[in-house]
Design an enzyme around this catalytic site. Structure first.
Site, mmCIF file in Angstrom:
data_model
loop_
_atom_site.group_PDB
_atom_site.id
_atom_site.type_symbol
_atom_site.label_atom_id
_atom_site.label_comp_id
_atom_site.label_asym_id
_atom_site.label_seq_id
_atom_site.Cartn_x
_atom_site.Cartn_y
_atom_site.Cartn_z
ATOM 1 N N CYS A 108 0.198 -7.363 6.499
ATOM 2 C CA CYS A 108 -0.165 -8.774 6.604
ATOM 3 C C CYS A 108 -1.683 -8.948 6.639
ATOM 4 C CB CYS A 108 0.406 -9.361 7.884
ATOM 5 S SG CYS A 108 2.178 -9.166 8.007
ATOM 6 N N ARG A 113 -3.583 -5.114 0.087
ATOM 7 C CA ARG A 113 -2.981 -4.501 1.269
ATOM 8 C C ARG A 113 -1.464 -4.557 1.216
ATOM 9 N NH1 ARG A 113 -6.801 -4.476 5.630
ATOM 10 N NH2 ARG A 113 -5.043 -4.332 7.037
ATOM 11 N N TRP A 129 3.745 -9.387 5.091
ATOM 12 C CA TRP A 129 4.520 -8.209 4.677
ATOM 13 C C TRP A 129 5.664 -8.148 5.682
ATOM 14 C CZ3 TRP A 129 5.937 -3.261 6.409
ATOM 15 C CH2 TRP A 129 6.225 -2.318 5.414
ATOM 16 N N ASN A 150 -0.367 -11.115 12.847
ATOM 17 C CA ASN A 150 -0.157 -9.769 12.298
ATOM 18 C C ASN A 150 0.349 -8.891 13.422
ATOM 19 O OD1 ASN A 150 -1.255 -10.549 9.919
ATOM 20 N ND2 ASN A 150 -3.002 -9.134 9.968
ATOM 21 N N GLY A 151 1.284 -7.995 13.131
ATOM 22 C CA GLY A 151 1.753 -7.066 14.153
ATOM 23 C C GLY A 151 3.190 -7.348 14.544
ATOM 24 N N GLU A 202 0.013 16.341 -1.924
ATOM 25 C CA GLU A 202 -0.706 15.116 -2.262
ATOM 26 C C GLU A 202 -0.391 14.664 -3.693
ATOM 27 O OE1 GLU A 202 -2.094 12.822 -0.835
ATOM 28 O OE2 GLU A 202 -3.431 11.887 -2.283
ATOM 29 N N LYS A 207 1.219 11.030 -4.558
ATOM 30 C CA LYS A 207 0.556 10.063 -5.445
ATOM 31 C C LYS A 207 1.506 9.631 -6.547
ATOM 32 C CE LYS A 207 -2.109 9.273 -3.892
ATOM 33 N NZ LYS A 207 -2.955 9.160 -2.752
ATOM 34 N N GLU A 229 4.423 7.383 -5.246
ATOM 35 C CA GLU A 229 4.063 6.047 -4.771
ATOM 36 C C GLU A 229 3.660 5.100 -5.887
ATOM 37 O OE1 GLU A 229 -0.265 7.239 -2.865
ATOM 38 O OE2 GLU A 229 0.651 5.396 -2.184
ATOM 39 N N HIS A 285 13.935 29.284 -1.756
ATOM 40 C CA HIS A 285 14.731 29.065 -0.539
ATOM 41 C C HIS A 285 15.497 27.746 -0.612
ATOM 42 C CE1 HIS A 285 12.998 32.587 1.300
ATOM 43 N NE2 HIS A 285 11.819 32.183 0.848
ATOM 44 N N LYS A 327 -1.663 -1.237 2.061
ATOM 45 C CA LYS A 327 -2.848 -0.379 2.095
ATOM 46 C C LYS A 327 -3.118 0.144 3.498
ATOM 47 C CE LYS A 327 -6.545 1.593 0.535
ATOM 48 N NZ LYS A 327 -6.302 2.871 -0.140
HETATM 49 C C1 F6R Z 1 -1.277 7.213 -0.037
HETATM 50 C C2 F6R Z 1 -1.841 6.393 0.999
HETATM 51 C C3 F6R Z 1 -1.256 6.467 2.373
HETATM 52 C C4 F6R Z 1 -2.380 6.497 3.416
HETATM 53 C C5 F6R Z 1 -1.785 6.429 4.831
HETATM 54 C C6 F6R Z 1 -2.841 6.526 5.896
HETATM 55 O O1 F6R Z 1 -1.964 7.073 -1.230
HETATM 56 O O2 F6R Z 1 -2.749 5.658 0.779
HETATM 57 O O3 F6R Z 1 -0.423 7.567 2.500
HETATM 58 O O4 F6R Z 1 -3.118 7.658 3.244
HETATM 59 O O5 F6R Z 1 -1.087 5.227 4.976
HETATM 60 O O6 F6R Z 1 -3.756 5.483 5.798
HETATM 61 P P1 F6R Z 1 -5.175 5.571 6.499
HETATM 62 O O7 F6R Z 1 -5.927 6.652 5.824
HETATM 63 O O8 F6R Z 1 -5.774 4.217 6.292
HETATM 64 O O9 F6R Z 1 -4.923 5.891 7.937
#
Ligand code: F6R
Length: 603
Positions: free
Chosen positions: A2, A27, A74, A98-99, A476, A480, A483, A499, A598
């Protein structure tokens, strides 16, 4: 997640609020709304779906107002629809939230018993109704807000606007919230993210938790005033006067922010040298040089955790201190054994990730020192840690984290060497400048990566494998891809394939194998096992390696010559581009992938 934007001033309020909300689109959200004050009455317009839907209504209505609050939601409590969207309000007050209010159900029952009605399924409306209820029992709106806020459990940020005045009130507990001021034009702002206020303000205030903020542009002496919950003036806030330029928040020549951010990496890598070896940077390194801890707990989420796994290797290798790197969401509840001679190290781009913040609090509570590797100066994590190693990545807009990972790893490398007392300007400069050059060379070969993407993007699944330093990169790479391209991808330690996951391998499964000179023979034989089962092999290895090239369906040779610690950055950047191009071929919303936010400010 949010987003909140509020404005009050001498000019039009609706446009800056909508512009601020547009900036917060990255976000993640599923509905948007605005409440504005006109002729002493409050109006609310809110629409499910993209901000465009709200903008269309506003374009027809052409509201005139100089006080407004807006929100992108959100969904957490209640489905996505117009009613559950924010702001929530009645003829007296409007609020955005928010929250999560953890005791919302209990409070809702209490309020229903007192005759208050609920229109939405949200916990936010509980705040609105409780506030309205308290308005009749207290003398001022300020008192009603404090009385209401004191009854809430959980982490939240609220902005409140009343029909009676142009003053905005805001308050928060463990959720991001900033106040802004443009002293030249008599305008005040509130937002959950300073990025929404770039270009609008010349001063940003970061209040601490449980401080009531009163934003009143007509109060010449104190247009932004802070109060403790007992009504006394509060000094618990920080001010930032740094101007951020608007061009850093545009896509420039790139089709997506993610691509722009991938291409920023060569410059950002070099920037770390100038930052950490400037007078100010050296002062910080001196402060932490040679620091010893019995044990180091790293806690982070997602990409930041993967950076933490690389950093763990650095710290263990250089300092011989034991390090454990864990999902913040696991760490916080597993009753970790914590001692005061240990360090909590928290890695985060936003500095607002709820689980990471909870781990930091847990460690502080147990008497540990807290350090962060963080991008957002002034964020909650930044404010709560004793020492913050800033990664200087600039604003990261693409939901998929790219440049932040690179910077986190490289700052972690500097931290490890500083702890070990072996930090050396010449050596770091040599390594980082060489790395930057090699990253540029990879970016110049984007067409090759695009070609590989075009040949594999329709396959059923993707297993990323790596060993040692490259294992976190396998994790990673898979994160990527899933997502942003919405395909099934898994990251595995290459030695673990047999395994279990090897049963998935057939001619439709792609194995993206990272086979670097480190542990070469072992990783090679893992790749051969996949090949023998007709899996499609994409191999990332060292430039000119004929053996790897011969056994792969697609080979991407990387020039790693002369690098010591930083080869994981190179392989990761190839995978960033590969994910980007697969997602593009699949036609997904690359910068704002579905269901994602985000900055994950709720658990
Ligand atoms: C993946 C991604 C998320 C963030 C995670 C932590 O591309 O962006 O996995 O890395 O939500 O976010 P931060 O770094 O803001 O704590």
């Amino acid at each position: 997640m949010c987003g909140i934007v509020g404005y009050s001033g001498t000019s039009d309020a609706v446009n800056p609020v909508v512009e601020g909300l547009a900036r917060l689109e990255y976000r993640g959200y599923d509905s948007a709304g605005i409440s504005y004050r006109h002729d002493g009455e409050l109006h609310i317009i809110k629409k499910e779906g993209k901000l465009e839907n709200l903008k269309k209504v506003l374009a027809q209505l052409k509201p005139v107002s100089s006080t407004a609050i807006g929100h992108t939601r959100w969904a957490t409590h209640g489905v996505v629809n117009d009613t559950n969207a924010h702001p929530h309000g009645n003829d007296r007050v409007s609020i955005v939230h928010n929250g999560i209010i953890e005791n919302a159900n209990l409070l809702r029952e209490e309020l229903k018993a007192s005759g208050l009605e609920f229109r939405s399924q949200t916990d936010s409306e509980v705040f609105l109704n409780l506030l309205t209820f308290n308005l009749d029992k207290t003398e001022t709106l300020k008192d009603a807000i404090v009385t209401t806020f004191n009854r809430l459990e959980g982490n939240s940020a609220f902005v409140i606007m009343s029909k009676d005045s142009h003053v905005l009130y805001s308050i928060k507990r463990s959720a991001p919230l900033v106040c802004g001021l443009n002293s030249k034009s008599e305008e005040v702002f509130v937002s959950s993210d300073p990025y929404a206020l770039v270009g609008f303000t010349n001063k940003i205030y970061f209040p601490e938790d449980e401080v009531l903020c009163e934003s009143d542009y007509r109060n010449v002496d104190a247009p932004v005033q802070f109060y403790e919950l007992d009504g006394s003036i509060s000094k618990r806030f920080k001010i930032q006067q740094k101007e951020v330029k608007l061009d850093v928040v545009s896509k420039g020549k790139y089709e997506h922010f993610m691509l722009k951010e991938i291409h920023e990496q060569p410059e950002l890598i070099k920037k770390l040298v100038s930052v950490y070896f400037s007078d100010h940077g050296l002062e910080q390194l001196k402060r932490i040089e040679g620091k010893k801890f019995q044990y180091i707990h790293i806690a982070a989420c997602g990409t930041a955790l993967h950076a933490g796994l690389v950093i763990k290797n650095y710290i263990e290798a250089y300092t011989k201190t034991r390090v454990h790197s864990d999902f913040a969401s696991e760490f916080r509840y597993k009753k970790p054994v914590l001692n005061s001679d240990e360090l909590g190290l928290f890695i985060s781009q936003s500095g607002e990730t709820a689980d990471t913040l909870a781990c930091q609090e847990l460690c502080t509570g147990a008497g540990l020192k807290s350090y962060s590797i963080v991008n957002t100066e002034g964020s909650t994590l930044y404010r709560n840690c004793e020492e913050n190693m800033l990664i200087h990545a600039g604003i990261e807009i693409g939901v998929a984290s790219t440049k932040a990972f690179t910077q986190q790893v490289l700052v972690g490398n500097i931290l490890a060497k500083t702890f070990a007392g072996i930090i050396n300007k010449e050596e770091i400069t040599k390594e980082y400048y060489l790395l930057s050059e090699k990253v540029s060379k990879i970016l110049d070969r984007e067409e090759e990566i695009k070609q590989i993407a075009s040949e594999i993007y329709q396959r059923n699944g993707f297993i990323f494998t790596g060993r040692g330093a490259q294992f976190p990169i396998a994790l990673e790479g898979a994160l990527k891809l899933k997502e942003i391209a919405y395909v099934h991808a898994e990251g595995y330690a290459a030695g673990e394939l047999k395994h279990g996951p090897i049963s998935l391998i057939d001619e439709n499964m792609v194995n993206i194998a990272i086979v670097t000179p480190d542990l070469y023979d072992k990783t090679l034989s893992n790749a051969e096992e996949v090949k023998a089962r007709r899996g499609i092999m994409v191999i990332l290895g060292d430039e000119g390696n004929k053996e790897l090239s011969a056994m792969s369906d697609h080979y991407f040779g990387i020039d790693m010559d002369g690098l010591t610690d930083t080869t994981p950055i190179l392989t990761n950047i190839v995978l960033q581009l590969l994910s980007y191009h697969i997602a593009k071929l699949k036609g997904t919303d690359i910068d704002k992938p579905r269901n994602l936010a985000k900055s994950v400010t709720v658990e």
